[in-house]
Motif scaffolding. Structure first.
Motif, PDB file in Angstrom:
ATOM      1  N   PRO A  61       0.686  -1.187  -0.167  1.00 24.73           N
ATOM      2  CA  PRO A  61      -0.155  -0.105   0.064  1.00 24.73           C
ATOM      3  C   PRO A  61       0.909   1.226  -0.011  1.00 24.73           C
ATOM      4  O   PRO A  61       1.923   1.320   0.514  1.00 24.73           O
ATOM      5  CB  PRO A  61      -0.684  -0.256   1.495  1.00 24.73           C
ATOM      6  CG  PRO A  61      -0.664  -1.558   1.698  1.00 24.73           C
ATOM      7  CD  PRO A  61       0.697  -2.037   1.301  1.00 24.73           C
ATOM      8  N   VAL A  62       0.486   2.232  -0.388  1.00 21.22           N
ATOM      9  CA  VAL A  62       0.819   3.599  -0.308  1.00 21.22           C
ATOM     10  C   VAL A  62       0.951   3.960   1.073  1.00 21.22           C
ATOM     11  O   VAL A  62       0.347   3.768   1.891  1.00 21.22           O
ATOM     12  CB  VAL A  62      -0.048   4.711  -0.985  1.00 21.22           C
ATOM     13  CG1 VAL A  62       0.614   6.108  -0.987  1.00 21.22           C
ATOM     14  CG2 VAL A  62      -0.121   4.446  -2.640  1.00 21.22           C
ATOM     15  N   GLY A  63       2.242   4.582   1.518  1.00 19.29           N
ATOM     16  CA  GLY A  63       2.755   4.714   2.804  1.00 19.29           C
ATOM     17  C   GLY A  63       3.234   3.819   3.658  1.00 19.29           C
ATOM     18  O   GLY A  63       3.665   3.744   4.605  1.00 19.29           O
ATOM     19  N   LYS A  64       3.333   2.552   3.157  1.00 17.46           N
ATOM     20  CA  LYS A  64       4.059   1.354   3.562  1.00 17.46           C
ATOM     21  C   LYS A  64       5.358   0.965   3.051  1.00 17.46           C
ATOM     22  O   LYS A  64       5.909   1.300   1.950  1.00 17.46           O
ATOM     23  CB  LYS A  64       3.072   0.385   3.687  1.00 17.46           C
ATOM     24  CG  LYS A  64       1.835   0.484   4.276  1.00 17.46           C
ATOM     25  CD  LYS A  64       2.046   0.601   5.926  1.00 17.46           C
ATOM     26  CE  LYS A  64       0.822   0.573   6.692  1.00 17.46           C
ATOM     27  NZ  LYS A  64       1.062   0.713   8.148  1.00 17.46           N
ATOM     28  N   CYS A  65       6.257   0.027   3.760  1.00 20.03           N
ATOM     29  CA  CYS A  65       7.712  -0.303   3.152  1.00 20.03           C
ATOM     30  C   CYS A  65       7.427  -1.817   3.440  1.00 20.03           C
ATOM     31  O   CYS A  65       6.659  -2.539   4.215  1.00 20.03           O
ATOM     32  CB  CYS A  65       8.645   0.226   4.095  1.00 20.03           C
ATOM     33  SG  CYS A  65       8.713   2.114   4.399  1.00 20.03           S
ATOM     34  N   ARG A  66       8.281  -2.459   2.563  1.00 18.41           N
ATOM     35  CA  ARG A  66       8.424  -3.904   2.465  1.00 18.41           C
ATOM     36  C   ARG A  66       9.741  -4.390   2.186  1.00 18.41           C
ATOM     37  O   ARG A  66      10.217  -3.940   1.028  1.00 18.41           O
ATOM     38  CB  ARG A  66       7.272  -4.530   1.606  1.00 18.41           C
ATOM     39  CG  ARG A  66       7.103  -6.155   1.570  1.00 18.41           C
ATOM     40  CD  ARG A  66       6.000  -6.721   0.531  1.00 18.41           C
ATOM     41  NE  ARG A  66       4.904  -6.115   1.357  1.00 18.41           N
ATOM     42  CZ  ARG A  66       3.662  -6.475   0.770  1.00 18.41           C
ATOM     43  NH1 ARG A  66       3.583  -6.528  -0.710  1.00 18.41           N
ATOM     44  NH2 ARG A  66       2.609  -5.927   1.357  1.00 18.41           N
ATOM     45  N   TYR A  67      10.110  -5.384   3.012  1.00 22.27           N
ATOM     46  CA  TYR A  67      11.515  -5.766   2.750  1.00 22.27           C
ATOM     47  C   TYR A  67      11.431  -6.738   1.518  1.00 22.27           C
ATOM     48  O   TYR A  67      10.464  -7.646   1.532  1.00 22.27           O
ATOM     49  CB  TYR A  67      12.172  -6.405   3.937  1.00 22.27           C
ATOM     50  CG  TYR A  67      13.599  -7.133   3.807  1.00 22.27           C
ATOM     51  CD1 TYR A  67      14.782  -6.518   3.717  1.00 22.27           C
ATOM     52  CD2 TYR A  67      13.533  -8.697   3.694  1.00 22.27           C
ATOM     53  CE1 TYR A  67      15.928  -7.204   3.448  1.00 22.27           C
ATOM     54  CE2 TYR A  67      14.830  -9.297   3.580  1.00 22.27           C
ATOM     55  CZ  TYR A  67      15.809  -8.774   3.388  1.00 22.27           C
ATOM     56  OH  TYR A  67      17.064  -9.220   3.257  1.00 22.27           O
ATOM     57  N   GLY A  68      12.442  -6.872   0.774  1.00 21.96           N
ATOM     58  CA  GLY A  68      12.400  -7.912  -0.281  1.00 21.96           C
ATOM     59  C   GLY A  68      14.006  -8.435  -0.712  1.00 21.96           C
ATOM     60  O   GLY A  68      14.759  -7.692  -0.406  1.00 21.96           O
ATOM     61  N   ILE A  69      14.014  -9.493  -1.534  1.00 20.47           N
ATOM     62  CA  ILE A  69      15.208 -10.132  -1.778  1.00 20.47           C
ATOM     63  C   ILE A  69      15.270 -10.333  -3.398  1.00 20.47           C
ATOM     64  O   ILE A  69      14.190 -10.619  -3.826  1.00 20.47           O
ATOM     65  CB  ILE A  69      15.784 -11.173  -1.113  1.00 20.47           C
ATOM     66  CG1 ILE A  69      14.711 -12.466  -1.096  1.00 20.47           C
ATOM     67  CG2 ILE A  69      16.064 -10.816   0.405  1.00 20.47           C
ATOM     68  CD1 ILE A  69      15.347 -13.826  -0.563  1.00 20.47           C
TER      69      ILE A  69
END
Length: 237
Positions: A61-69
């Motif tokens: 969502p807009v306003g959020k962060c997510r870790y990824g590889i």
């Protein structure tokens, strides 16, 4: 970046341990400006990032962060970082310090050679932003002393981000952590990074605010169980 910040006749081992204790018990500052910062923008940006990361980025969502590889075509880990949904069609992808140019080239290679008809634009904006991690149980208190933004848990929950001003400086604040402690990464225009660094030291002096180097960072993240791309991801582990 500094390996450690030595004081007077202090040895390296003692300096690193002092920095770690400061982060765990009070508040520390890490210069995270060297982290790669890549803008991915366009109607197909989410679809594109779903192809590059092992997890879904289109649902962020807009306003959020997510870790990824990210993996290579051989299935080896090649980079990691936090993706930030800035707006409906714009994402900011954080990359490792040594990986910014390489990952930007990797993105462009796929876009120009394979998915040339997708509506996606990329830009490497690494050097446009200074980024300072304010880390430790007193991190929120230090930033609140500078004023300008509501950084309460309700206003800025873990893995959220907000835009505003800190100490009169335009800033983006990401509620992300690479230490296991309460942490805010504050991104400001590159030309104002030193200004923010010095103001943080001023308002946090009575809390034993302590700059920490890359060795303390490595130990903090290892204690938490976070991986370091390159050091521990050669394809065999």
């Amino acid at each position: 970046r500094a390996y450690t910040y030595l004081r007077s006749a202090e040895g390296v081992h003692d300096a690193v341990n002092r920095e770690i204790r400061a982060v765990r018990n009070s508040v520390g500052l890490l210069d995270a400006s060297t982290l790669g910062k890549l803008i991915v923008k366009g109607p197909d940006a989410g679809r594109f990032l779903d192809m590059l990361y092992t997890n879904m980025m289109s649902t962020l969502p807009v306003g959020k962060c997510r870790y990824g590889i990210m993996c290579t075509e051989n299935g080896f880990l090649t980079d990691d970082g936090v993706v930030v949904r800035l707006s409906e069609d714009t994402r900011l992808c954080h990359a490792t310090t040594g990986g910014a140019e390489r990952i930007h080239g990797w993105m462009e290679d796929w876009l120009q050679c394979e998915w040339w008809d997708w509506k996606v634009y990329t830009a490497n904006v690494t050097e446009e932003w200074a980024q300072i991690a304010v880390v430790g149980p007193k991190a929120r208190e230090v930033l609140e002393r500078l004023g300008g933004m509501d950084l309460s848990p309700e206003a800025l929950p873990f893995m959220g981000w907000a835009e505003g001003e800190i100490a009169g400086i335009p800033a983006r604040v990401y509620r992300i952590s690479f230490s296991g402690e309460l942490s805010f990464e504050v991104a400001v225009p590159a030309g104002r990074g030193l200004e923010l660094w010095e103001k943080l030291h001023e308002v946090g002096a009575d809390l034993n605010i302590t700059p920490y180097g890359t060795e303390a960072m490595h130990i903090l993240r290892a204690e938490k169980g976070f991986i370091m791309i390159g050091d521990e991801t050669d394809g065999t582990v």
